[in-house]
Scaffold this motif. Structure first.
Motif, PDB file in Angstrom:
ATOM      1  N   UNK A  18       0.807  -1.218   0.000  1.00 61.82           N
ATOM      2  CA  UNK A  18       0.000   0.000   0.000  1.00 61.82           C
ATOM      3  C   UNK A  18       0.843   1.274   0.000  1.00 61.82           C
ATOM      4  N   UNK A  19       2.019   1.238   0.605  1.00 66.68           N
ATOM      5  CA  UNK A  19       2.904   2.407   0.533  1.00 66.68           C
ATOM      6  C   UNK A  19       3.334   2.641  -0.914  1.00 66.68           C
ATOM      7  N   UNK A  20       3.559   1.564  -1.658  1.00 74.14           N
ATOM      8  CA  UNK A  20       3.997   1.694  -3.050  1.00 74.14           C
ATOM      9  C   UNK A  20       2.893   2.282  -3.927  1.00 74.14           C
ATOM     10  N   UNK A  21       1.709   1.684  -3.885  1.00 71.59           N
ATOM     11  CA  UNK A  21       0.635   2.170  -4.761  1.00 71.59           C
ATOM     12  C   UNK A  21       0.070   3.500  -4.268  1.00 71.59           C
ATOM     13  N   UNK A  22       0.212   3.774  -2.961  1.00 72.04           N
ATOM     14  CA  UNK A  22      -0.278   5.034  -2.413  1.00 72.04           C
ATOM     15  C   UNK A  22       0.520   6.230  -2.881  1.00 72.04           C
ATOM     16  N   UNK A  25      -0.901   9.418  -4.561  1.00 79.57           N
ATOM     17  CA  UNK A  25      -1.347  10.629  -3.873  1.00 79.57           C
ATOM     18  C   UNK A  25      -0.293  11.742  -3.918  1.00 79.57           C
ATOM     19  N   UNK A  26       0.914  11.418  -4.366  1.00 77.89           N
ATOM     20  CA  UNK A  26       1.951  12.441  -4.544  1.00 77.89           C
ATOM     21  C   UNK A  26       1.966  12.954  -5.978  1.00 77.89           C
ATOM     22  N   UNK A  27       0.915  12.680  -6.717  1.00 81.69           N
ATOM     23  CA  UNK A  27       0.871  13.005  -8.145  1.00 81.69           C
ATOM     24  C   UNK A  27       1.072  14.492  -8.410  1.00 81.69           C
ATOM     25  N   UNK A  28       0.596  15.343  -7.510  1.00 80.75           N
ATOM     26  CA  UNK A  28       0.681  16.788  -7.744  1.00 80.75           C
ATOM     27  C   UNK A  28       2.126  17.251  -7.901  1.00 80.75           C
ATOM     28  N   UNK A  29       3.092  16.485  -7.362  1.00 81.84           N
ATOM     29  CA  UNK A  29       4.505  16.835  -7.499  1.00 81.84           C
ATOM     30  C   UNK A  29       4.934  16.799  -8.971  1.00 81.84           C
ATOM     31  N   UNK A  30       4.247  15.965  -9.771  1.00 84.20           N
ATOM     32  CA  UNK A  30       4.618  15.807 -11.176  1.00 84.20           C
ATOM     33  C   UNK A  30       4.049  16.904 -12.064  1.00 84.20           C
ATOM     34  N   UNK A  31       3.023  17.586 -11.605  1.00 79.72           N
ATOM     35  CA  UNK A  31       2.255  18.468 -12.484  1.00 79.72           C
ATOM     36  C   UNK A  31       3.108  19.575 -13.100  1.00 79.72           C
ATOM     37  N   UNK A  32       3.802  20.335 -12.271  1.00 77.02           N
ATOM     38  CA  UNK A  32       4.580  21.473 -12.771  1.00 77.02           C
ATOM     39  C   UNK A  32       5.738  21.042 -13.664  1.00 77.02           C
ATOM     40  N   UNK A  33       6.542  20.012 -13.288  1.00 78.80           N
ATOM     41  CA  UNK A  33       7.621  19.585 -14.188  1.00 78.80           C
ATOM     42  C   UNK A  33       7.114  19.158 -15.567  1.00 78.80           C
ATOM     43  N   UNK A  34       5.972  18.457 -15.613  1.00 81.10           N
ATOM     44  CA  UNK A  34       5.431  18.032 -16.908  1.00 81.10           C
ATOM     45  C   UNK A  34       4.942  19.232 -17.717  1.00 81.10           C
ATOM     46  N   UNK A  35       4.332  20.181 -17.043  1.00 80.07           N
ATOM     47  CA  UNK A  35       3.830  21.381 -17.728  1.00 80.07           C
ATOM     48  C   UNK A  35       4.986  22.189 -18.316  1.00 80.07           C
ATOM     49  N   UNK A 144      -1.227   3.514   2.499  1.00 71.20           N
ATOM     50  CA  UNK A 144      -1.693   4.249   1.320  1.00 71.20           C
ATOM     51  C   UNK A 144      -1.774   5.740   1.627  1.00 71.20           C
ATOM     52  N   UNK A 145      -2.224   6.077   2.827  1.00 69.81           N
ATOM     53  CA  UNK A 145      -2.353   7.478   3.194  1.00 69.81           C
ATOM     54  C   UNK A 145      -1.021   8.163   3.448  1.00 69.81           C
ATOM     55  N   UNK A 146      -0.060   7.417   4.022  1.00 72.00           N
ATOM     56  CA  UNK A 146       1.234   8.011   4.346  1.00 72.00           C
ATOM     57  C   UNK A 146       2.184   8.067   3.151  1.00 72.00           C
ATOM     58  N   UNK A 147       1.862   7.363   2.073  1.00 69.11           N
ATOM     59  CA  UNK A 147       2.795   7.222   0.949  1.00 69.11           C
ATOM     60  C   UNK A 147       3.201   8.557   0.352  1.00 69.11           C
ATOM     61  N   UNK A 148       2.263   9.503   0.276  1.00 69.82           N
ATOM     62  CA  UNK A 148       2.579  10.806  -0.311  1.00 69.82           C
ATOM     63  C   UNK A 148       3.662  11.514   0.490  1.00 69.82           C
ATOM     64  N   UNK A 150       6.071  10.082   2.006  1.00 69.70           N
ATOM     65  CA  UNK A 150       7.346   9.405   1.771  1.00 69.70           C
ATOM     66  C   UNK A 150       7.859   9.684   0.359  1.00 69.70           C
ATOM     67  N   UNK A 151       6.999   9.448  -0.632  1.00 68.68           N
ATOM     68  CA  UNK A 151       7.448   9.532  -2.020  1.00 68.68           C
ATOM     69  C   UNK A 151       7.380  10.947  -2.597  1.00 68.68           C
ATOM     70  N   UNK A 152       6.552  11.829  -2.020  1.00 64.72           N
ATOM     71  CA  UNK A 152       6.478  13.185  -2.532  1.00 64.72           C
ATOM     72  C   UNK A 152       7.832  13.894  -2.521  1.00 64.72           C
ATOM     73  N   UNK A 153       8.510  13.974  -1.365  1.00 65.76           N
ATOM     74  CA  UNK A 153       9.828  14.615  -1.332  1.00 65.76           C
ATOM     75  C   UNK A 153      10.865  13.891  -2.201  1.00 65.76           C
ATOM     76  N   UNK A 154      10.775  12.558  -2.252  1.00 65.69           N
ATOM     77  CA  UNK A 154      11.714  11.798  -3.089  1.00 65.69           C
ATOM     78  C   UNK A 154      11.533  12.172  -4.558  1.00 65.69           C
ATOM     79  N   UNK A 155      10.269  12.223  -5.022  1.00 63.39           N
ATOM     80  CA  UNK A 155       9.995  12.604  -6.405  1.00 63.39           C
ATOM     81  C   UNK A 155      10.504  14.009  -6.689  1.00 63.39           C
ATOM     82  N   UNK A 156      10.185  14.936  -5.787  1.00 60.50           N
ATOM     83  CA  UNK A 156      10.588  16.330  -5.986  1.00 60.50           C
ATOM     84  C   UNK A 156      12.106  16.447  -6.138  1.00 60.50           C
ATOM     85  N   UNK A 157      12.848  15.699  -5.309  1.00 56.40           N
ATOM     86  CA  UNK A 157      14.313  15.731  -5.383  1.00 56.40           C
ATOM     87  C   UNK A 157      14.805  15.107  -6.690  1.00 56.40           C
ATOM     88  N   UNK A 158      14.224  13.981  -7.076  1.00 58.89           N
ATOM     89  CA  UNK A 158      14.653  13.302  -8.298  1.00 58.89           C
ATOM     90  C   UNK A 158      14.408  14.152  -9.532  1.00 58.89           C
TER      91      UNK A 158
END
Length: 422
Positions: A18-22, A25-35, A144-148, A150-158
């Motif tokens: 659930x942490x993986x698929x959750x 919920x960090x999807x918003x981190x992708x919005x600006x880079x894709x735009x 699932x709820x905590x995943x954002x 964890x992965x939100x900051x990781x995505x932003x850094x990557x």
């Protein structure tokens, strides 16, 4: 004899899935880079998220029978393949600049992986924790709820240090390893297994008795009951109101109570904490309070919170209200599987749970749409908040009806058992 697995490690494996698929919920981190990379419209980019939630709900429903037949281990592997392929396919779409391929990979293929992965561990956990169903499902869905967080900051850094398309391939590989690895340990308990110190009957002195489910129904039988549709309506309204608030929390905080963009961003981060904490807190509490009373508490609290949001201008009180609503939003998800197990048994719980999750798929489309349309028409958040308070009042009435129906059914089954005994 085969060694019985450790049920707490089963729960930990469920959390891993659930942490993986959750991370969706960090999807918003992708919005600006894709735009910035391709100039895609924000509405087109967010459509991928809406599609992923839609296909989560409907794949959980229509693949629920297959997941039950395959068992948690094989279905976990299937979830790993679909979700990681969806993420990696999204990376390919980003590399070649294809928005339709991005929507297909992230929204459809990834969404199917979300649905299969979401229901895979739940029915298994309920069987391992007949004594503490709420705690068990709360632990998994908490991930699932905590995943954002964890992965939100990781995505932003990557996104800052790598090409965007490479980030998707790396994340896809990480998710595959986490989901596939977690699924290796998950398995149902042996037939007739009970936790230490528990008995199936009251005749064994000194041992606790597992509370019996109301009935053991197939999905076809569950679909013919009023209880199923009451639960669907309750879930749909809880998610519609919660996900709508999530979608506008940052701009609403800035426009209504004057938070700065950075303060609003910090509030959004804390929302993930309360969303995840509410999942395990409320679900565990439901083991003692009862599932129906827990849902009543959700709706009573939220009615007052949504109404209070229309009046408050205090930033601290505003944020407290948002956090309280988010605990109820998360608690609705985590208490659901335990409630379904109480009402319909564990025979086809995964499939029944999947059908109920169609409410999530539709709510993910309806909630944000209501907010944006009412906001465009009125220019104020207050009208939307009043509408949602009305929805929640209706959900509270449905919960009272469901609780009454459950009491009547228990009385009926008790009378039947007494007649058979005599």
């Amino acid at each position: 004899m085969e060694k019985v697995k450790n049920r707490w490690l089963i729960a930990a494996s469920a959390v891993g899935i659930h942490i993986s698929i959750g991370s969706v919920y960090a999807y918003s981190v992708m919005t600006l880079p894709l735009k910035e990379l391709h100039g895609w419209q924000k509405s087109d980019i967010t459509m991928a998220f809406s599609l992923a939630i839609l296909f989560l709900g409907f794949s959980a429903a229509f693949l629920g029978r297959s997941v039950e037949k395959m068992g948690p281990r094989k279905s976990g592997r299937l979830a790993a393949i679909f979700y990681s392929c969806g993420i990696m396919g999204s990376g390919l779409a980003v590399k070649i600049g294809s928005l339709p391929l991005f929507l297909l990979c992230y929204g459809v293929i990834g969404g199917i992986g979300l649905g299969v992965g979401y229901i895979t561990p739940v029915s298994t956990l309920v069987k391992w924790f007949p004594d503490r169903r709420g705690l068990a499902t709360g632990m998994a869905i908490m991930g699932f709820g905590f995943a954002a967080m964890i992965f939100g900051p990781i995505m932003a850094k990557l996104f800052l240090v790598m090409d965007i398309w490479k980030v998707y391939f790396l994340l896809g590989a990480i998710y595959f390893c986490l989901i596939f690895g977690s699924s290796l340990y998950i398995a149902p308990p042996p037939a007739g297994w009970l936790p230490p110190g528990y008995s199936a009957a009251a005749s064994e002195s000194g041992r606790k008795v597992i509370k019996k489910d109301l009935a053991q129904l197939t999905v076809a039988e569950a679909l013919r009951t009023r209880r199923f549709y009451c639960m669907w309506v309750m879930l749909f309204i809880n998610i519609t109101c919660g996900i709508a608030l999530i979608s506008v929390a940052s701009p609403m905080a800035q426009e209504v109570v004057g938070l700065s963009p950075m303060q609003a961003a910090a509030m959004v981060g804390l929302m993930g904490l309360f969303n995840g904490g509410g999942r395990i807190g409320w679900a565990s509490f439901s083991d003692y309070l009862g599932r129906a009373r827990t849902y009543m508490a959700f709706f009573i609290i939220q009615v007052f919170a949504f109404l209070a949001l229309t009046k408050t201008t205090n930033p601290l009180f505003f944020q407290c209200l948002i956090f309280i609503i988010l605990t109820c939003y998360g608690g609705g998800f985590s208490t659901l599987p335990a409630f379904l197990g109480d009402m319909f048994g564990t025979k086809q719980l995964g499939t029944i749970h999947g059908y109920e999750l169609t409410a999530w798929g539709l709510a993910g489309m309806v909630g944000p749409s209501i907010v944006t349309r009412v906001l465009e028409a009125t220019g104020s958040y207050s009208a939307t908040l009043y509408i949602f308070a009305g929805f929640l009042t209706f959900a509270l009435a449905v919960t009272f009806f469901l609780a009454h129906d459950l009491r009547l059914k228990r009385q009926f089954y008790a009378q039947q058992a007494a007649q058979e005994a005599s």
